[in-house]
Write a protein that holds these residues in place. Structure first.
Motif, PDB file in Angstrom:
ATOM      1  N   LEU A  87      23.577 -27.127  21.228  1.00 30.20           N
ATOM      2  CA  LEU A  87      22.753 -25.968  20.910  1.00 30.20           C
ATOM      3  C   LEU A  87      22.578 -25.799  19.410  1.00 30.20           C
ATOM      4  O   LEU A  87      21.531 -25.343  18.948  1.00 30.20           O
ATOM      5  N   ALA A  88      23.570 -26.167  18.631  1.00 26.26           N
ATOM      6  CA  ALA A  88      23.461 -26.053  17.177  1.00 26.26           C
ATOM      7  C   ALA A  88      22.341 -26.942  16.650  1.00 26.26           C
ATOM      8  O   ALA A  88      21.586 -26.560  15.750  1.00 26.26           O
ATOM      9  N   VAL A  89      22.218 -28.128  17.218  1.00 27.30           N
ATOM     10  CA  VAL A  89      21.150 -29.048  16.797  1.00 27.30           C
ATOM     11  C   VAL A  89      19.792 -28.481  17.198  1.00 27.30           C
ATOM     12  O   VAL A  89      18.835 -28.514  16.417  1.00 27.30           O
ATOM     13  N   GLN A  90      19.703 -27.942  18.417  1.00 24.63           N
ATOM     14  CA  GLN A  90      18.443 -27.346  18.859  1.00 24.63           C
ATOM     15  C   GLN A  90      18.054 -26.178  17.964  1.00 24.63           C
ATOM     16  O   GLN A  90      16.894 -26.025  17.585  1.00 24.63           O
ATOM     17  N   ALA A  91      19.024 -25.351  17.582  1.00 24.10           N
ATOM     18  CA  ALA A  91      18.752 -24.218  16.702  1.00 24.10           C
ATOM     19  C   ALA A  91      18.309 -24.695  15.324  1.00 24.10           C
ATOM     20  O   ALA A  91      17.410 -24.110  14.708  1.00 24.10           O
ATOM     21  N   ALA A  92      18.926 -25.771  14.823  1.00 19.69           N
ATOM     22  CA  ALA A  92      18.542 -26.310  13.512  1.00 19.69           C
ATOM     23  C   ALA A  92      17.107 -26.822  13.547  1.00 19.69           C
ATOM     24  O   ALA A  92      16.342 -26.610  12.597  1.00 19.69           O
ATOM     25  N   VAL A  93      16.744 -27.486  14.606  1.00 17.74           N
ATOM     26  CA  VAL A  93      15.369 -27.980  14.740  1.00 17.74           C
ATOM     27  C   VAL A  93      14.406 -26.807  14.779  1.00 17.74           C
ATOM     28  O   VAL A  93      13.351 -26.825  14.133  1.00 17.74           O
ATOM     29  N   LEU A  94      14.776 -25.775  15.521  1.00 14.26           N
ATOM     30  CA  LEU A  94      13.923 -24.594  15.598  1.00 14.26           C
ATOM     31  C   LEU A  94      13.766 -23.950  14.218  1.00 14.26           C
ATOM     32  O   LEU A  94      12.658 -23.613  13.808  1.00 14.26           O
ATOM     33  N   ARG A  95      14.869 -23.814  13.481  1.00 12.03           N
ATOM     34  CA  ARG A  95      14.791 -23.229  12.135  1.00 12.03           C
ATOM     35  C   ARG A  95      13.909 -24.079  11.220  1.00 12.03           C
ATOM     36  O   ARG A  95      13.197 -23.571  10.378  1.00 12.03           O
ATOM     37  N   GLU A  96      13.963 -25.389  11.408  1.00  8.81           N
ATOM     38  CA  GLU A  96      13.168 -26.292  10.571  1.00  8.81           C
ATOM     39  C   GLU A  96      11.678 -26.155  10.846  1.00  8.81           C
ATOM     40  O   GLU A  96      10.866 -26.204   9.933  1.00  8.81           O
ATOM     41  N   TRP A  97      11.311 -25.982  12.098  1.00  9.89           N
ATOM     42  CA  TRP A  97       9.899 -25.984  12.459  1.00  9.89           C
ATOM     43  C   TRP A  97       9.241 -24.607  12.462  1.00  9.89           C
ATOM     44  O   TRP A  97       8.015 -24.516  12.435  1.00  9.89           O
ATOM     45  N   LEU A  98      10.010 -23.524  12.470  1.00 13.13           N
ATOM     46  CA  LEU A  98       9.402 -22.198  12.475  1.00 13.13           C
ATOM     47  C   LEU A  98       8.489 -21.947  11.269  1.00 13.13           C
ATOM     48  O   LEU A  98       7.377 -21.436  11.435  1.00 13.13           O
ATOM     49  N   PRO A  99       8.890 -22.298  10.046  1.00 17.12           N
ATOM     50  CA  PRO A  99       7.971 -22.080   8.916  1.00 17.12           C
ATOM     51  C   PRO A  99       6.674 -22.885   9.045  1.00 17.12           C
ATOM     52  O   PRO A  99       5.600 -22.414   8.668  1.00 17.12           O
ATOM     53  N   VAL A 100       6.778 -24.077   9.576  1.00 20.29           N
ATOM     54  CA  VAL A 100       5.585 -24.910   9.763  1.00 20.29           C
ATOM     55  C   VAL A 100       4.647 -24.255  10.767  1.00 20.29           C
ATOM     56  O   VAL A 100       3.433 -24.170  10.553  1.00 20.29           O
ATOM     57  N   VAL A 105      -0.192 -20.933  12.088  1.00 14.12           N
ATOM     58  CA  VAL A 105      -0.749 -19.721  12.691  1.00 14.12           C
ATOM     59  C   VAL A 105      -1.507 -18.909  11.645  1.00 14.12           C
ATOM     60  O   VAL A 105      -2.540 -18.307  11.936  1.00 14.12           O
ATOM     61  N   GLU A 106      -1.015 -18.896  10.418  1.00 17.58           N
ATOM     62  CA  GLU A 106      -1.673 -18.126   9.356  1.00 17.58           C
ATOM     63  C   GLU A 106      -3.050 -18.680   9.003  1.00 17.58           C
ATOM     64  O   GLU A 106      -3.853 -17.988   8.390  1.00 17.58           O
ATOM     65  N   GLU A 107      -3.338 -19.918   9.398  1.00 22.50           N
ATOM     66  CA  GLU A 107      -4.661 -20.500   9.157  1.00 22.50           C
ATOM     67  C   GLU A 107      -5.722 -19.892  10.078  1.00 22.50           C
ATOM     68  O   GLU A 107      -6.911 -19.968   9.782  1.00 22.50           O
ATOM     69  N   LEU A 108      -5.297 -19.296  11.176  1.00 21.66           N
ATOM     70  CA  LEU A 108      -6.246 -18.661  12.086  1.00 21.66           C
ATOM     71  C   LEU A 108      -6.687 -17.323  11.499  1.00 21.66           C
ATOM     72  O   LEU A 108      -5.920 -16.674  10.787  1.00 21.66           O
ATOM     73  N   PRO A 109      -7.912 -16.891  11.799  1.00 20.88           N
ATOM     74  CA  PRO A 109      -8.357 -15.591  11.274  1.00 20.88           C
ATOM     75  C   PRO A 109      -7.527 -14.463  11.881  1.00 20.88           C
ATOM     76  O   PRO A 109      -7.103 -14.524  13.032  1.00 20.88           O
ATOM     77  N   ALA A 110      -7.315 -13.411  11.079  1.00 21.23           N
ATOM     78  CA  ALA A 110      -6.495 -12.281  11.519  1.00 21.23           C
ATOM     79  C   ALA A 110      -7.281 -11.325  12.414  1.00 21.23           C
ATOM     80  O   ALA A 110      -6.697 -10.630  13.234  1.00 21.23           O
ATOM     81  N   LYS A 111      -8.601 -11.278  12.244  1.00 24.96           N
ATOM     82  CA  LYS A 111      -9.390 -10.389  13.097  1.00 24.96           C
ATOM     83  C   LYS A 111     -10.764 -11.005  13.340  1.00 24.96           C
ATOM     84  O   LYS A 111     -11.197 -11.917  12.626  1.00 24.96           O
ATOM     85  N   CYS A 112     -11.419 -10.506  14.321  1.00 24.02           N
ATOM     86  CA  CYS A 112     -12.757 -10.970  14.700  1.00 24.02           C
ATOM     87  C   CYS A 112     -13.752 -10.631  13.594  1.00 24.02           C
ATOM     88  O   CYS A 112     -13.626  -9.620  12.912  1.00 24.02           O
ATOM     89  N   ALA A 144       5.000 -14.554  19.681  1.00 28.30           N
ATOM     90  CA  ALA A 144       5.945 -15.574  20.153  1.00 28.30           C
ATOM     91  C   ALA A 144       6.884 -16.008  19.033  1.00 28.30           C
ATOM     92  O   ALA A 144       8.094 -16.171  19.248  1.00 28.30           O
ATOM     93  N   LEU A 145       6.343 -16.207  17.839  1.00 28.41           N
ATOM     94  CA  LEU A 145       7.183 -16.600  16.707  1.00 28.41           C
ATOM     95  C   LEU A 145       8.188 -15.507  16.343  1.00 28.41           C
ATOM     96  O   LEU A 145       9.334 -15.795  16.010  1.00 28.41           O
ATOM     97  N   ASN A 146       7.769 -14.252  16.408  1.00 31.59           N
ATOM     98  CA  ASN A 146       8.693 -13.146  16.133  1.00 31.59           C
ATOM     99  C   ASN A 146       9.821 -13.122  17.169  1.00 31.59           C
ATOM    100  O   ASN A 146      10.972 -12.869  16.831  1.00 31.59           O
ATOM    101  N   ALA A 147       9.465 -13.369  18.429  1.00 34.41           N
ATOM    102  CA  ALA A 147      10.484 -13.410  19.471  1.00 34.41           C
ATOM    103  C   ALA A 147      11.455 -14.560  19.210  1.00 34.41           C
ATOM    104  O   ALA A 147      12.663 -14.408  19.389  1.00 34.41           O
ATOM    105  N   LEU A 148      10.953 -15.702  18.774  1.00 41.18           N
ATOM    106  CA  LEU A 148      11.828 -16.825  18.445  1.00 41.18           C
ATOM    107  C   LEU A 148      12.735 -16.503  17.252  1.00 41.18           C
ATOM    108  O   LEU A 148      13.898 -16.875  17.225  1.00 41.18           O
TER     109      LEU A 148
END
Length: 155
Positions: A87-100, A105-112, A144-148
């Motif tokens: 689980l520690a390895v899985q958590a490390a991978v998750l921490r590594e990829w969350l900023p990416v 996600v920030e590249e998508l427009p925030a509103k219509c 989803a990212l906030n939940a993660l």
């Protein structure tokens, strides 16, 4: 459309060759030299079509068997990875990829472009309009990212 099994196609092929009164080798030689009667040429053309179908059926069967085997191996592989990856390895991978993921996600427009509210209208629409779909997907991805992030902090 008529559907036949490979066994039925092989039987039809044999009957066509027998109906000409020639062997398959003689039919092939005469067809290549354009020395067949029209009815024999029709039979030979049909035999070639049956051969094509039989080759395709055998390839499709082999391909589907190979795909099924690969799918079972892939399932087994991921099962083993999940079972034996700490689980520690899985958590490390998750921490590594969350900023990416956050940057993507920030590249998508925030509103219509046309509406401030991107909530779906009715059960058949994903967002307010086609222009609001990326904004709606961004909002869902951020949730989803906030939940993660919250699960990462608690572990």
């Amino acid at each position: 459309m008529t559907e036949k099994t490979p066994a039925e196609l092989r039987t039809q092929r044999a009957q066509l060759i027998a109906s000409t009164g020639l062997t398959e080798a003689v039919l092939r030689e005469r067809a290549e030299a354009f020395q067949l009667y029209p009815e024999h040429m029709d039979a030979w053309t049909t035999v070639e079509g049956i051969d094509y179908l039989l080759d395709g059926a055998e390839k499709d069967t082999a391909l589907s068997e190979a795909e099924a085997l690969a799918g079972r191996w892939e399932e087994k592989y991921f099962e083993m990875v999940e079972k034996y990856t700490p689980l520690a390895v899985q958590a490390a991978v998750l921490r590594e990829w969350l900023p990416v993921l956050r940057r993507a996600v920030e590249e998508l427009p925030a509103k219509c472009r046309y509406h401030d509210d991107t909530t779906p209208h009715g059960t058949w629409r994903e967002a307010c309009c086609d222009s609001g779909v990326p904004a709606r997907r961004r909002a869902l991805a951020e949730q989803a990212l906030n939940a993660l992030d919250q699960t990462k902090e608690t572990s």
